[in-house]
Design a protein around this motif. Structure first.
Motif, PDB file in Angstrom:
ATOM      1  N   ALA A 242      40.380 -20.661  20.320  1.00 38.38           N
ATOM      2  CA  ALA A 242      41.787 -21.038  20.468  1.00 38.38           C
ATOM      3  C   ALA A 242      41.895 -22.552  20.481  1.00 38.38           C
ATOM      4  CB  ALA A 242      42.379 -20.459  21.745  1.00 38.38           C
TER       5      ALA A 242
ATOM      6  N   ASP B 185      45.097 -25.969  20.067  1.00 39.30           N
ATOM      7  CA  ASP B 185      46.478 -26.394  19.851  1.00 39.30           C
ATOM      8  C   ASP B 185      46.521 -27.521  18.824  1.00 39.30           C
ATOM      9  OD1 ASP B 185      45.157 -28.168  21.588  1.00 39.30           O
ATOM     10  OD2 ASP B 185      47.056 -28.957  22.335  1.00 39.30           O
TER      11      ASP B 185
ATOM     12  N   ARG C 255      48.725 -14.032  20.254  1.00 37.48           N
ATOM     13  CA  ARG C 255      48.109 -14.480  21.501  1.00 37.48           C
ATOM     14  C   ARG C 255      47.703 -13.288  22.348  1.00 37.48           C
ATOM     15  NH1 ARG C 255      47.802 -15.617  26.579  1.00 37.48           N
ATOM     16  NH2 ARG C 255      47.326 -17.728  27.280  1.00 37.48           N
TER      17      ARG C 255
ATOM     18  N   ARG D 159      43.884 -13.516  27.615  1.00 43.93           N
ATOM     19  CA  ARG D 159      43.479 -14.922  27.702  1.00 43.93           C
ATOM     20  C   ARG D 159      44.457 -15.663  28.598  1.00 43.93           C
ATOM     21  NH1 ARG D 159      44.882 -19.493  25.460  1.00 43.93           N
ATOM     22  NH2 ARG D 159      46.005 -18.727  23.626  1.00 43.93           N
TER      23      ARG D 159
ATOM     24  N   VAL E 221      46.560 -18.580  30.477  1.00 44.87           N
ATOM     25  CA  VAL E 221      47.080 -19.877  30.033  1.00 44.87           C
ATOM     26  C   VAL E 221      46.265 -20.976  30.704  1.00 44.87           C
ATOM     27  CG1 VAL E 221      49.074 -21.399  29.962  1.00 44.87           C
ATOM     28  CG2 VAL E 221      49.385 -18.929  29.719  1.00 44.87           C
TER      29      VAL E 221
ATOM     30  N   GLU F 248      46.559 -25.562  27.391  1.00 43.54           N
ATOM     31  CA  GLU F 248      47.622 -24.824  26.724  1.00 43.54           C
ATOM     32  C   GLU F 248      48.983 -25.182  27.314  1.00 43.54           C
ATOM     33  OE1 GLU F 248      48.717 -20.293  25.271  1.00 43.54           O
ATOM     34  OE2 GLU F 248      46.980 -20.651  26.542  1.00 43.54           O
TER      35      GLU F 248
ATOM     36  N   ILE G 176      50.101 -22.828  19.450  1.00 43.18           N
ATOM     37  CA  ILE G 176      48.767 -22.405  19.841  1.00 43.18           C
ATOM     38  C   ILE G 176      48.225 -21.469  18.768  1.00 43.18           C
ATOM     39  CG2 ILE G 176      47.368 -21.324  21.640  1.00 43.18           C
ATOM     40  CD1 ILE G 176      48.872 -23.868  22.521  1.00 43.18           C
TER      41      ILE G 176
ATOM     42  N   ASP H 240      45.146 -18.771  17.834  1.00 45.27           N
ATOM     43  CA  ASP H 240      44.012 -17.947  18.245  1.00 45.27           C
ATOM     44  C   ASP H 240      43.355 -17.369  16.991  1.00 45.27           C
ATOM     45  OD1 ASP H 240      43.777 -17.101  21.385  1.00 45.27           O
ATOM     46  OD2 ASP H 240      45.825 -17.680  20.881  1.00 45.27           O
TER      47      ASP H 240
END
Length: 209
Positions: A150, A152, A180, A184, A186, A190, A200, A202
């Motif tokens: 993951a 950003d 998402r 998982r 936050v 994130e 974001i 994934d």
């Protein structure tokens, strides 16, 4: 480091910690955890909040969190003690050195959540998700095991997507970027990204059976 982190590190490291530089021979998760259970490798666990939350919700698997920054290790150990977690261990050092010391098929999953994007082109070679590293990680997954990344950072996300798609031993679970996953948590990174209105990304792949 805070006093709380220092105290947790001093008291709990002997029972929960692993210095990767001190490894001598193959890594044995049964010895480290005291049981034979599926192992999840967390590469770059940061302050450990997400690792602790996932481990608490998933007691049948063991979580091995690798981090280079000592305050994060201390913070995670404090969380382990506070929540009575028995399925977490922490390792300090280079995660790839640890993976190299593992036998094939050791891991049930590898999580790489919000790694350093190394945004400058001349630093891209330092990124964790690149072909040789992905091949190494995949080789340590059991057949059907999961590699979940993951980020950003949009440019890194696309680089990750291309690199993972090119590995012949991985199967893309979603045909590109994944929704998402609810499991998982936050992370701090994130939350910062969401505050800055950054999307974001994934990516979830499985080792070919």
């Amino acid at each position: 480091m805070s006093g709380r982190q220092t105290d947790a590190l001093e008291r709990l490291w002997p029972g929960y910690g692993l210095d990767i530089a001190d490894l001598d021979g193959p890594f044995d998760p049964v010895t480290l955890f005291g049981r034979g259970a599926p192992v999840v490798l967390e590469i770059g666990s940061g302050m450990g909040d997400a690792t602790a939350a996932m481990a608490a919700a998933d007691p049948d698997r063991d979580y091995l969190a690798v981090e280079v920054h000592t305050p994060g290790l201390g913070n995670l150990l404090e969380l382990v003690e506070r929540h009575g977690l028995t399925n977490v261990r922490v390792a300090k050092g280079d995660a790839l050195d640890l993976v190299r010391a593992m036998p094939a098929d050791t891991l049930d999953a590898v999580h790489v959540f919000f790694p350093d994007p190394w945004p400058k082109a001349r630093h891209h070679k330092r990124r964790i998700i690149q072909p040789d590293h992905v091949a190494l990680l995949r080789s340590r997954l059991r057949p059907g095991g999961t590699l979940h990344c993951a980020t950003d950072w949009a440019e890194y996300a696309e680089s990750m997507r291309q690199t993972l798609a090119a590995d012949p031993g991985l199967v893309d679970a979603h045909g590109g970027f994944a929704p998402r996953p609810a499991h998982r948590p936050v992370t701090k990174f994130e939350r910062r990204a969401l505050t800055a209105a950054r999307p974001i990304f994934d990516l979830i792949h499985h080792r070919h059976p």
